[in-house]
Design a protein around this motif. Sequence first.
Motif, PDB file in Angstrom:
ATOM      1  N   GLY A   1      47.723  33.911  30.433  1.00  0.00           N
ATOM      2  CA  GLY A   1      48.990  33.337  30.884  1.00  0.00           C
ATOM      3  C   GLY A   1      49.797  34.231  31.790  1.00  0.00           C
ATOM      4  O   GLY A   1      50.832  33.802  32.316  1.00  0.00           O
ATOM      5  N   LYS A   2      49.360  35.460  32.000  1.00  0.00           N
ATOM      6  CA  LYS A   2      50.084  36.391  32.864  1.00  0.00           C
ATOM      7  C   LYS A   2      49.273  36.682  34.124  1.00  0.00           C
ATOM      8  O   LYS A   2      48.049  36.716  34.099  1.00  0.00           O
ATOM      9  N   MET A   3      49.994  36.907  35.213  1.00  0.00           N
ATOM     10  CA  MET A   3      49.375  37.222  36.502  1.00  0.00           C
ATOM     11  C   MET A   3      49.630  38.681  36.865  1.00  0.00           C
ATOM     12  O   MET A   3      50.742  39.181  36.689  1.00  0.00           O
ATOM     13  N   VAL A   4      48.594  39.319  37.402  1.00  0.00           N
ATOM     14  CA  VAL A   4      48.666  40.725  37.797  1.00  0.00           C
ATOM     15  C   VAL A   4      48.274  40.849  39.268  1.00  0.00           C
ATOM     16  O   VAL A   4      47.310  40.215  39.715  1.00  0.00           O
ATOM     17  N   ALA A   5      49.011  41.654  40.007  1.00  0.00           N
ATOM     18  CA  ALA A   5      48.619  42.025  41.367  1.00  0.00           C
ATOM     19  C   ALA A   5      48.212  43.485  41.366  1.00  0.00           C
ATOM     20  O   ALA A   5      48.915  44.335  40.806  1.00  0.00           O
ATOM     21  N   ILE A   6      47.082  43.773  41.975  1.00  0.00           N
ATOM     22  CA  ILE A   6      46.626  45.160  42.102  1.00  0.00           C
ATOM     23  C   ILE A   6      46.691  45.549  43.573  1.00  0.00           C
ATOM     24  O   ILE A   6      46.069  44.926  44.425  1.00  0.00           O
ATOM     25  N   MET A   7      47.486  46.591  43.858  1.00  0.00           N
ATOM     26  CA  MET A   7      47.590  47.133  45.214  1.00  0.00           C
ATOM     27  C   MET A   7      46.654  48.324  45.305  1.00  0.00           C
ATOM     28  O   MET A   7      46.803  49.284  44.544  1.00  0.00           O
ATOM     29  N   ASP A   8      45.718  48.288  46.235  1.00  0.00           N
ATOM     30  CA  ASP A   8      44.769  49.390  46.280  1.00  0.00           C
ATOM     31  C   ASP A   8      44.074  49.481  47.628  1.00  0.00           C
ATOM     32  O   ASP A   8      44.515  48.879  48.604  1.00  0.00           O
ATOM     33  N   ALA A   9      42.959  50.231  47.658  1.00  0.00           N
ATOM     34  CA  ALA A   9      42.280  50.560  48.910  1.00  0.00           C
ATOM     35  C   ALA A   9      41.077  49.687  49.199  1.00  0.00           C
ATOM     36  O   ALA A   9      40.501  49.778  50.286  1.00  0.00           O
ATOM     37  N   GLY A  10      40.661  48.842  48.257  1.00  0.00           N
ATOM     38  CA  GLY A  10      39.512  47.974  48.471  1.00  0.00           C
ATOM     39  C   GLY A  10      38.835  47.606  47.175  1.00  0.00           C
ATOM     40  O   GLY A  10      38.997  48.304  46.160  1.00  0.00           O
ATOM     41  N   PHE A  11      38.053  46.524  47.214  1.00  0.00           N
ATOM     42  CA  PHE A  11      37.446  45.999  45.988  1.00  0.00           C
ATOM     43  C   PHE A  11      35.976  45.602  46.189  1.00  0.00           C
ATOM     44  O   PHE A  11      35.543  44.549  45.743  1.00  0.00           O
ATOM     45  N   PRO A  12      35.161  46.440  46.849  1.00  0.00           N
ATOM     46  CA  PRO A  12      33.749  46.088  47.016  1.00  0.00           C
ATOM     47  C   PRO A  12      33.046  46.009  45.663  1.00  0.00           C
ATOM     48  O   PRO A  12      33.303  46.812  44.767  1.00  0.00           O
ATOM     49  N   GLY A  13      32.180  45.027  45.525  1.00  0.00           N
ATOM     50  CA  GLY A  13      31.420  44.859  44.291  1.00  0.00           C
ATOM     51  C   GLY A  13      32.057  43.942  43.273  1.00  0.00           C
ATOM     52  O   GLY A  13      31.370  43.467  42.362  1.00  0.00           O
ATOM     53  N   VAL A  14      33.330  43.669  43.398  1.00  0.00           N
ATOM     54  CA  VAL A  14      33.999  42.807  42.422  1.00  0.00           C
ATOM     55  C   VAL A  14      33.431  41.383  42.486  1.00  0.00           C
ATOM     56  O   VAL A  14      33.415  40.674  41.486  1.00  0.00           O
ATOM     57  N   ASN A  15      32.939  40.989  43.647  1.00  0.00           N
ATOM     58  CA  ASN A  15      32.364  39.658  43.808  1.00  0.00           C
ATOM     59  C   ASN A  15      30.890  39.584  43.426  1.00  0.00           C
ATOM     60  O   ASN A  15      30.289  38.514  43.490  1.00  0.00           O
ATOM     61  N   SER A  16      30.315  40.720  42.981  1.00  0.00           N
ATOM     62  CA  SER A  16      28.881  40.713  42.684  1.00  0.00           C
ATOM     63  C   SER A  16      28.477  41.544  41.473  1.00  0.00           C
ATOM     64  O   SER A  16      27.507  41.200  40.783  1.00  0.00           O
ATOM     65  N   ALA A  17      29.181  42.627  41.170  1.00  0.00           N
ATOM     66  CA  ALA A  17      28.772  43.535  40.087  1.00  0.00           C
ATOM     67  C   ALA A  17      28.972  42.883  38.721  1.00  0.00           C
ATOM     68  O   ALA A  17      29.925  42.122  38.495  1.00  0.00           O
ATOM     69  N   SER A  18      28.092  43.197  37.784  1.00  0.00           N
ATOM     70  CA  SER A  18      28.096  42.544  36.475  1.00  0.00           C
ATOM     71  C   SER A  18      29.349  42.804  35.639  1.00  0.00           C
ATOM     72  O   SER A  18      29.743  41.921  34.869  1.00  0.00           O
ATOM     73  N   PRO A  19      30.012  43.969  35.718  1.00  0.00           N
ATOM     74  CA  PRO A  19      31.222  44.147  34.897  1.00  0.00           C
ATOM     75  C   PRO A  19      32.347  43.169  35.225  1.00  0.00           C
ATOM     76  O   PRO A  19      33.288  43.032  34.437  1.00  0.00           O
ATOM     77  N   PHE A  20      32.246  42.482  36.374  1.00  0.00           N
ATOM     78  CA  PHE A  20      33.284  41.538  36.767  1.00  0.00           C
ATOM     79  C   PHE A  20      32.809  40.088  36.645  1.00  0.00           C
ATOM     80  O   PHE A  20      33.513  39.161  37.078  1.00  0.00           O
ATOM     81  N   GLN A  21      31.631  39.893  36.045  1.00  0.00           N
ATOM     82  CA  GLN A  21      31.078  38.547  35.899  1.00  0.00           C
ATOM     83  C   GLN A  21      31.979  37.671  35.048  1.00  0.00           C
ATOM     84  O   GLN A  21      32.187  36.492  35.335  1.00  0.00           O
ATOM     85  N   ARG A  22      32.535  38.254  33.981  1.00  0.00           N
ATOM     86  CA  ARG A  22      33.413  37.491  33.095  1.00  0.00           C
ATOM     87  C   ARG A  22      34.650  37.007  33.846  1.00  0.00           C
ATOM     88  O   ARG A  22      35.117  35.875  33.655  1.00  0.00           O
ATOM     89  N   LEU A  23      35.187  37.851  34.716  1.00  0.00           N
ATOM     90  CA  LEU A  23      36.316  37.455  35.554  1.00  0.00           C
ATOM     91  C   LEU A  23      35.945  36.271  36.432  1.00  0.00           C
ATOM     92  O   LEU A  23      36.693  35.290  36.552  1.00  0.00           O
ATOM     93  N   ARG A  24      34.786  36.384  37.058  1.00  0.00           N
ATOM     94  CA  ARG A  24      34.354  35.329  37.985  1.00  0.00           C
ATOM     95  C   ARG A  24      34.056  34.025  37.241  1.00  0.00           C
ATOM     96  O   ARG A  24      34.450  32.945  37.687  1.00  0.00           O
ATOM     97  N   ASP A  25      33.394  34.131  36.108  1.00  0.00           N
ATOM     98  CA  ASP A  25      33.038  32.926  35.353  1.00  0.00           C
ATOM     99  C   ASP A  25      34.265  32.160  34.888  1.00  0.00           C
ATOM    100  O   ASP A  25      34.237  30.929  34.780  1.00  0.00           O
ATOM    101  N   ASN A  26      35.324  32.876  34.586  1.00  0.00           N
ATOM    102  CA  ASN A  26      36.546  32.250  34.080  1.00  0.00           C
ATOM    103  C   ASN A  26      37.588  32.008  35.174  1.00  0.00           C
ATOM    104  O   ASN A  26      38.734  31.661  34.863  1.00  0.00           O
ATOM    105  N   ASN A  27      37.184  32.204  36.421  1.00  0.00           N
ATOM    106  CA  ASN A  27      38.075  31.953  37.567  1.00  0.00           C
ATOM    107  C   ASN A  27      39.400  32.701  37.451  1.00  0.00           C
ATOM    108  O   ASN A  27      40.479  32.160  37.735  1.00  0.00           O
TER     109      ASN A  27
END
Length: 538
Positions: A171-197
């Motif tokens: 129910g909460k939204m987070v913004a992350i300010m940073d230098a880049g996010f390569p791998g977030v769209n493909s690496a397995s540790p972020f699969q749960r994020l992707r599966d749950n949109n």
Amino acid sequence: MKKLLLFTLLVFNFGFSQEDAWVYFNDKPDAAFYLSNPLQMLSQRALDRRTSQGIILDNTDVPIAQTYIDQVTAATGITVMAKSKWLNSLHVRGTQADIQLLTNLPFVNHIQFADASLNSRHSNTIQKTTVIHPVNKQLEVLTDFNYGGSSNQIQMLNGHLLHQQNYTGQGKMVAIMDAGFPGVNSASPFQRLRDNNLILGGYNFPDRNTSIYTRNSHGTSVLSCMAGYVDNQLVGTAPDAQYYLFITEDANSENPVEESYWVEAAEMADSLGVDVINSSLGYFTYDNISYSYSYSDMNGLKTFAARGANMAFSKGMICVTSAGNSGNSANPHIATPADAITTLTVGAVDASENYVSFSSIGPSFDGRVKPDVCAKGYAATVSNSSGSIVNANGTSFSSPILAGMVTTFWSAVPNMTNAQIVQFVKESADIYANPTIYKGYGVPDFQLALTNALSANNFENDIILLYPNPVQDKVTIVFSDTNFSGNLILFNSIGQHVGSFDISETNASVNLENLASGLYFYRLKIENKTTQGKLLKL
């Protein structure tokens, strides 16, 4: 001849080298329209967040007039790099002479050069805005998670106890300010994020596009501290929150425009309805040493980034920010925006909760407690861009570990204000009564924070009343028990403590005649019970 040529080149560089500056405007001619049509500038979620915290819309919410932007853009030799509606300004790049000509535009209020020495030459400029230097660019839900290597960094904060109660950031939204996010769209540790949109989108400010899974992998590891999931290896502190990913950092150089990207991203986060911002970035020195800061600039109000962070808090968000990794350097103090008055600044400790020497120290230059709190930043468990689970050092990781727990805590008590959440977190820390320049108030206990927050609702069988509200001079406390004693604590709209008053059945009125007019938050403690609310001073 060589000396003459050298002199000619020096004159050329002085007159025509590129400078960075902020151009500030007088007004917002479209304010009436936007304030009458708020959905033209903010999402419904953002408006709901404002309403729930009693925050009114004002001119800072209104976009910069497009006609102003167009005229500055059309000026000779000027490149517009970024914009800020909150501060009603544009970040521009050009020669000193071309930038100075912008003062001829009737709607320009003043110009502020990133090089402070240039400002002193012009009566219509103000002292330079500080600029930012990224920290650590070189990287040094289930309710019963198998945390694996991440166990210590979560259990240190008693975060696992909130997870066991089904509080995981939902129910909460987070913004992350940073230098880049390569791998977030493909690496397995972020699969749960992707599966749950749970990744809602983002923006790449340096490249001015929506390509967020690119550039430096620092942001990938930062995100993993909050939202990564690999069973029995890594569990983030807010695995069920929703995320926006913003690239605000150019890892290849240090330039004041990164500060402007940061503020612009915070404004976008606000408009989308974000609740928590994590910023594992800090700024102190620049490639152009004329743009760099000194410790005296770290007063929470001077730098462009700090002012942006304070504005974000005034809109109802919580900014969680790395203290910095300069504890062992000649400039060991916090960078900006960690110096901002309202940001929750995080230092680093090891697995045994001992201060780690690289973590930047406080206080702020004006003497406030900084860092505010600490979390694990030595041998933190994170994911890299390839999906490998590794250990890494830096306040870059103590910040998101803590930010995730703030998000999870807020998901447990979603109706509380950002000021209340921050105060409960600080008060739960282990050395709250005796803060230090190394650890601030110490390591928070989020179960204690939750217990204290829930106790704010334990007056259901009692009659409690503060009247009158709004108040002009004296406020009186009425309690059902005629024999009571307690304490009334007041905070202003940006969360600063402004007063504490002892009360009892024989001394139930508090004189607020000298308090400035405005909206305040109160916390009333009577015996072992606590409640809080808003108080309007006329």
